[in-house]
Design an enzyme around this catalytic site. Structure first.
Site, short mmCIF file in Angstrom:
data_model
loop_
_atom_site.label_atom_id
_atom_site.label_comp_id
_atom_site.label_asym_id
_atom_site.label_seq_id
_atom_site.Cartn_x
_atom_site.Cartn_y
_atom_site.Cartn_z
N HIS A 26 0.83 -1.22 0.00
CA HIS A 26 0.00 0.00 0.00
C HIS A 26 0.86 1.27 0.00
CE1 HIS A 26 -3.59 -2.35 0.57
NE2 HIS A 26 -3.24 -2.78 1.76
N ASP A 71 -2.64 -10.85 -1.41
CA ASP A 71 -3.17 -10.23 -0.20
C ASP A 71 -4.68 -10.05 -0.34
OD1 ASP A 71 -1.81 -8.54 2.24
OD2 ASP A 71 -3.73 -7.66 1.64
N ASP A 100 -4.13 -12.46 4.81
CA ASP A 100 -5.37 -11.97 5.41
C ASP A 100 -6.62 -12.40 4.65
OD1 ASP A 100 -4.66 -10.30 3.35
OD2 ASP A 100 -4.66 -8.45 4.52
ZN ZN Z 1 -4.11 -6.95 3.38
#
Ligand code: ZN
Ligand code: ZN
Length: 365
Positions: free
Chosen positions: A127, A164, A252
């Site tokens: 990110h 992810d 995640d």
């Molecule tokens: Zn994540």
């Protein structure tokens, strides 16, 4: 069995992590312990301690003002590096440089052929952008590694696959106008962080058609996730012919994760690791660099990352393989509704879009 794989681990990974959740910080230590307890290290892997990334490494992909800001906040030791997600703390600058240093070290080891496969659990901070932190990511170690691979090792065709649960928005922004293939599978809806990553985001200019997004609904099961991967990614890599494969393996998307709500299992992660391992051997001489990423149920993350590292290291056999099998989920959550048709439609739309841009990648697409 092939040559051993590198498990990249800086000692500061055992201190506090970059997320604001103290219970989550132990996921790196738990992973290292499992990798040693199962015997993957030393039978199939070697622990490599990376140096911290230099400031010059950071400045190749980040603005000077932003790097200085992080350094100052690290001394100040309180507040946030963004608008309330990513905390500053004493030493955050060094901690973030360790994550980048790990990915640079992994890139060097694989590019120089010292190991075919390397895994930096401290990396995958997808990110982070040129001038900002985001989503517990301070510096974008993937972008720094790509820069190194191009500059020092003359790689041109570098593929990044991002598993992810969140969209790889920072990584996508870096390479949006370049011919670096960036594929992200993630949960997508407008109210879910970061809110980007729809099929229509395909890159621009030179990079038109080199950004690929597979947006998936909440509660997508492991089977449907694997089906989407199989429909999209192998043909794309066969067309692109990467010289090295980089994979962000945020965990995640697992059904136990409290933030994402995808329904992947440890078996899904093993299957994904086996697939990217096969694809790396098929297309790029085995050159495979893995990163960590998100994951907020620490003992689950440790099991996922251990299984992934076992799968790429050839450690699923014999006595070690038996111990790895014992790490798998005992239970499995079934999706509450059938999402097959919805995901099939998304995948068809994506394949049609890519065929229109590049000509036939997908037969009958
Ligand atoms: Zn994540
Ligand atoms: Zn291999």
């Amino acid at each position: 069995m092939s040559s051993p794989s590198a498990f990249i681990f800086h000692p500061v990974y055992e201190d506090r992590g970059l997320s604001p959740f103290p219970s989550v910080w132990q996921r790196y230590r738990l992973t290292r312990e499992l990798i040693e307890q199962t015997g993957i290290v030393p039978s199939y892997g070697v622990v490599e301690k990376p140096p911290l990334a230099d400031v010059e490494d950071l400045l190749r992909v980040h603005d000077e003002a932003y790097v200085s800001f992080v350094r100052e906040m690290s001394v100040k030791g309180t507040g946030y590096l963004d608008y309330g997600d990513t905390p500053a703390f004493p030493g955050v600058f060094e901690r973030a440089r360790a994550s980048v240093g790990g990915s640079l070290w992994g890139a060097r080891l694989v590019a120089e052929g010292k190991y075919l496969h390397a895994f930096n659990p401290g990396g995958g901070l997808h990110h982070a952008r040129r001038d900002s932190a985001g989503g517990f990511c301070v510096f974008n170690d993937i972008a720094v590694a790509v820069d190194l691979l191009r500059r020092e090792y003359s790689f041109e065709r570098i593929a990044i696959v991002d598993f992810d649960g969140h969209h790889a928005d920072g990584t996508q922004e870096y390479f949006y106008k370049e011919r670096i293939l960036t594929v992200s599978l993630h949960r997508f809806d407008p109210f879910f962080y970061p809110g980007t990553g729809d099929v229509s985001e395909v890159g621009e200019g030179e990079g038109y058609g080199y950004t690929v997004n597979v947006p998936l609904p909440a509660r997508t099961s492991g089977d449907l996730y694997l089906k989407a991967f199989d429909e999209v990614v192998p043909s794309l890599l066969a067309w692109y012919r990467p010289e090295i494969l980089l994979v962000q393996f945020g965990a995640d998307g697992h059904f136990r994760d409290p933030l994402v709500r995808l329904y992947l299992t440890t078996w899904t992660y093993q299957a994904l690791a086996e697939r990217v391992h096969d694809l790396a051997h098929r297309h790029c001489g085995g050159r495979l660099l893995l990163f960590g990423g998100g994951g907020y149920s620490p003992e689950t993350v440790a099991r996922c990352w251990t299984v992934i590292f076992a799968a790429v290291s050839g450690a699923l056999e014999g006595e070690v393989g038996e111990k790895v099998r014992n790490l798998h989920d005992a239970d499995m959550r079934n999706p509450s509704q059938d999402l097959t048709e919805r995901i099939d439609k998304t995948v068809e739309r994506l394949k049609r879009t890519l065929n229109e841009i590049h000509g036939e990648i997908y037969e009958g697409g």
